[in-house]
Motif scaffolding. Structure first.
Motif, PDB file in Angstrom:
ATOM      1  N   GLY A 139       0.787  -1.219   0.000  1.00 25.87           N
ATOM      2  CA  GLY A 139       0.000   0.000   0.000  1.00 25.87           C
ATOM      3  C   GLY A 139       0.819   1.269   0.000  1.00 25.87           C
ATOM      4  N   SER A 140       2.110   1.175  -0.327  1.00 23.98           N
ATOM      5  CA  SER A 140       2.949   2.374  -0.339  1.00 23.98           C
ATOM      6  C   SER A 140       2.835   3.149  -1.655  1.00 23.98           C
ATOM      7  N   ILE A 141       2.212   2.552  -2.663  1.00 23.12           N
ATOM      8  CA  ILE A 141       1.833   3.270  -3.884  1.00 23.12           C
ATOM      9  C   ILE A 141       0.394   2.922  -4.225  1.00 23.12           C
ATOM     10  N   ASP A 142      -0.261   3.792  -4.981  1.00 23.52           N
ATOM     11  CA  ASP A 142      -1.653   3.562  -5.360  1.00 23.52           C
ATOM     12  C   ASP A 142      -1.764   2.701  -6.609  1.00 23.52           C
ATOM     13  N   ILE A 143      -0.811   2.860  -7.513  1.00 26.04           N
ATOM     14  CA  ILE A 143      -0.874   2.163  -8.798  1.00 26.04           C
ATOM     15  C   ILE A 143       0.535   1.956  -9.325  1.00 26.04           C
ATOM     16  N   GLY A 144       0.749   0.841 -10.018  1.00 22.56           N
ATOM     17  CA  GLY A 144       2.067   0.543 -10.558  1.00 22.56           C
ATOM     18  C   GLY A 144       1.999   0.187 -12.028  1.00 22.56           C
ATOM     19  N   PHE A 145       3.114   0.386 -12.719  1.00 20.64           N
ATOM     20  CA  PHE A 145       3.233   0.018 -14.126  1.00 20.64           C
ATOM     21  C   PHE A 145       4.513  -0.805 -14.273  1.00 20.64           C
ATOM     22  N   VAL A 146       4.367  -2.036 -14.749  1.00 17.22           N
ATOM     23  CA  VAL A 146       5.500  -2.956 -14.815  1.00 17.22           C
ATOM     24  C   VAL A 146       5.508  -3.692 -16.149  1.00 17.22           C
ATOM     25  N   GLU A 147       6.633  -4.410 -16.387  1.00 21.51           N
ATOM     26  CA  GLU A 147       6.736  -5.135 -17.652  1.00 21.51           C
ATOM     27  C   GLU A 147       7.235  -6.553 -17.444  1.00 21.51           C
ATOM     28  N   GLY A 148       6.925  -7.125 -16.288  1.00 22.74           N
ATOM     29  CA  GLY A 148       7.373  -8.486 -16.014  1.00 22.74           C
ATOM     30  C   GLY A 148       6.253  -9.331 -15.450  1.00 22.74           C
ATOM     31  N   PHE A 149       6.648 -10.447 -14.859  1.00 20.31           N
ATOM     32  CA  PHE A 149       5.673 -11.336 -14.241  1.00 20.31           C
ATOM     33  C   PHE A 149       5.308 -10.807 -12.853  1.00 20.31           C
ATOM     34  N   VAL A 150       4.024 -10.753 -12.557  1.00 22.02           N
ATOM     35  CA  VAL A 150       3.553 -10.303 -11.246  1.00 22.02           C
ATOM     36  C   VAL A 150       2.648 -11.385 -10.678  1.00 22.02           C
ATOM     37  N   ASP A 264       4.169  -8.337 -21.775  1.00 28.38           N
ATOM     38  CA  ASP A 264       3.063  -7.401 -21.582  1.00 28.38           C
ATOM     39  C   ASP A 264       3.480  -6.265 -20.660  1.00 28.38           C
ATOM     40  N   PHE A 265       3.062  -5.062 -21.012  1.00 25.91           N
ATOM     41  CA  PHE A 265       3.110  -3.954 -20.065  1.00 25.91           C
ATOM     42  C   PHE A 265       1.847  -4.058 -19.220  1.00 25.91           C
ATOM     43  N   LEU A 266       2.006  -4.034 -17.914  1.00 29.98           N
ATOM     44  CA  LEU A 266       0.870  -4.215 -17.011  1.00 29.98           C
ATOM     45  C   LEU A 266       0.650  -2.994 -16.134  1.00 29.98           C
ATOM     46  N   MET A 267      -0.608  -2.685 -15.898  1.00 26.23           N
ATOM     47  CA  MET A 267      -1.000  -1.723 -14.885  1.00 26.23           C
ATOM     48  C   MET A 267      -1.493  -2.542 -13.692  1.00 26.23           C
ATOM     49  N   VAL A 268      -0.963  -2.282 -12.498  1.00 24.53           N
ATOM     50  CA  VAL A 268      -1.292  -3.101 -11.330  1.00 24.53           C
ATOM     51  C   VAL A 268      -1.707  -2.227 -10.153  1.00 24.53           C
ATOM     52  N   TYR A 269      -2.665  -2.724  -9.398  1.00 27.05           N
ATOM     53  CA  TYR A 269      -3.079  -2.054  -8.164  1.00 27.05           C
ATOM     54  C   TYR A 269      -3.730  -3.085  -7.246  1.00 27.05           C
TER      55      TYR A 269
END
Length: 305
Positions: A139-150, A264-269
Motif C-alpha cells: 500500500g505504499s503506492i496507489d498504482i504501478g506500471f511494470v513489464e514483467g511477471f507479477v 506485456d506492459f501491465l497496470m497493477v493495483y
C-alpha cells in the motif's frame, strides 16, 4: 490533542447564537449534548470560556482570546473540507513504475496529466518489477506500471500494451543472423534479479540455452547501454529503450532466428484499493496515453540525448 473538531464547532455556534436551545436546534443535537460538549471543552482548557448571564452564554476574557485563535483555524478546516468534497480533481496519486517505463513512458504521461489536472500532485517511485509489486501489496503506492511477471491474488493486473525485447550489441561483427544458442557463450550484460526484462528473457530462452554467459548485472537500462558502447558484449533489452541508438548506428540489433520475445506492459493495483474518481480518471488517462505511445512509437527516446 484532546480537543475535537466537533467541540470547536459547537463552541463557535454557541458564540454566534448564545442560547443552548437554539444551538441544539440548529445543529440537530440535544441541549444536554451541547452543554456537555462545552463543559468538556472548558475542562480540557482548565478554565471557563463563557459567563452565564441571564440564561445566555457570553464569552469571557479567556473565551474571547480562545475564539480569536481558534476561529480562523476552524474556518480553514471547513474550507478544506468543502474544497475536497466539491473537487474531484484535487489530491495526490502515488505512482510506481519499473525502469523501462519510468525512463521512456511515464514522464510524458505524468506531464500531460498534470497539465490537464494542475491541482493533482503525483509522486513517482522507480524500482524493478518485483519491487513495484511489493509496493502495491504494502500500500505504499496507489498504482504501478511494470513489464514483467507479477504474482499474487491480491493484485489486479491489466494489460495495457506489448513490448518487444531485442538482442543488441555495439559490435557490428556479431550482427549476422544467429540462433540464441550460438550466442550463449558470448559475454552478456543483463539487468539485476527481480527485473522484468531479465525474467522474461531468461524464461523465453530456457528451453534453448542451458547456461548463458552473464558476465555483468546492472540495475539500470542506461548503464547497460553505456557498457555496450565500450565493450564487446550483448544484451536483451526493450526495443523502445534503444530506438534512438539503433537509428543513429550506435547499437545494432542482431537478426535472431526463431526469436520473438515479447512481454506485456501491465497496470497493477491492490484489489482492495479504494477507487476514487481521481484514481479512476488517472487510470483511464494513463491507459489511453500509454497505449497510444506504445502503438505509435512515440516514447521518450529523444530525451536521452
Amino acid at each position: 490533542m484532546k480537543l475535537t473538531l466537533r467541540q470547536i464547532e459547537i463552541f463557535i455556534h454557541v458564540v454566534a447564537i448564545g442560547h443552548l436551545t437554539n444551538v441544539a436546534k440548529e445543529m440537530k443535537l440535544s441541549q444536554s449534548a451541547v452543554s456537555m460538549s462545552i463543559k468538556e471543552l472548558e475542562n480540557i482548557l482548565g478554565r471557563p470560556v463563557f459567563d452565564r448571564i441571564n440564561k445566555k452564554l457570553v464569552l469571557n476574557e479567556v473565551g474571547r482570546a480562545f475564539y480569536k485563535e481558534i476561529s480562523p483555524l476552524f474556518k480553514k478546516f471547513a474550507d478544506i473540507e468543502h474544497e475536497f468534497k466539491n473537487s474531484e480533481n484535487k489530491g495526490m496519486i502515488r505512482v510506481g513504475a519499473s525502469t523501462t517505463i519510468v525512463d521512456y513512458l511515464m514522464p510524458a504521461i505524468i506531464c500531460s496529466y498534470m497539465r490537464s489536472y494542475p491541482d493533482v500532485k503525483i509522486t513517482l517511485k522507480e524500482g524493478n518489477t518485483k519491487e513495484i509489486a511489493t509496493m502495491v501489496k504494502e500500500g505504499s503506492i496507489d498504482i504501478g506500471f511494470v513489464e514483467g511477471f507479477v504474482s499474487g491474488s491480491e493484485i489486479i493486473k491489466e494489460k495495457i500494451g506489448v513490448d518487444e525485447l531485442v538482442v543488441v550489441t555495439a559490435n557490428k561483427n556479431l550482427c549476422h543472423a544467429s540462433c540464441i544458442d550460438e550466442l550463449a557463450q558470448k559475454r552478456w550484460v543483463l539487468r539485476e534479479e527481480g527485473s522484468g526484462t531479465r525474467e522474461v528473457f531468461l524464461d523465453y530462452i530456457k528451453e534453448k540455452v542451458d547456461n548463458l554467459n552473464i558476465f555483468l548485472e546492472l540495475g539500470h537500462t542506461e548503464s547497460i547501454k553505456s557498457i555496450l558502447m565500450n565493450r564487446e558484449c550483448l544484451t536483451c533489452i526493450s526495443k523502445i529503450s534503444v530506438e534512438k541508438e539503433l537509428e543513429e548506428g550506435k547499437l545494432y540489433q542482431i537478426d535472431m532466428k526463431a526469436f520473438a520475445c515479447k512481454r506485456d506492459f501491465l497496470m497493477v493495483y491492490h484489489k482492495d484499493k479504494y477507487q476514487s474518481t481521481l484514481f479512476e480518471k488517472f487510470v483511464v488517462f494513463s491507459r489511453k496515453l500509454m497505449t497510444q505511445m506504445i502503438e505509435g512509437g512515440t516514447c521518450l527516446v529523444s530525451s536521452k540525448a
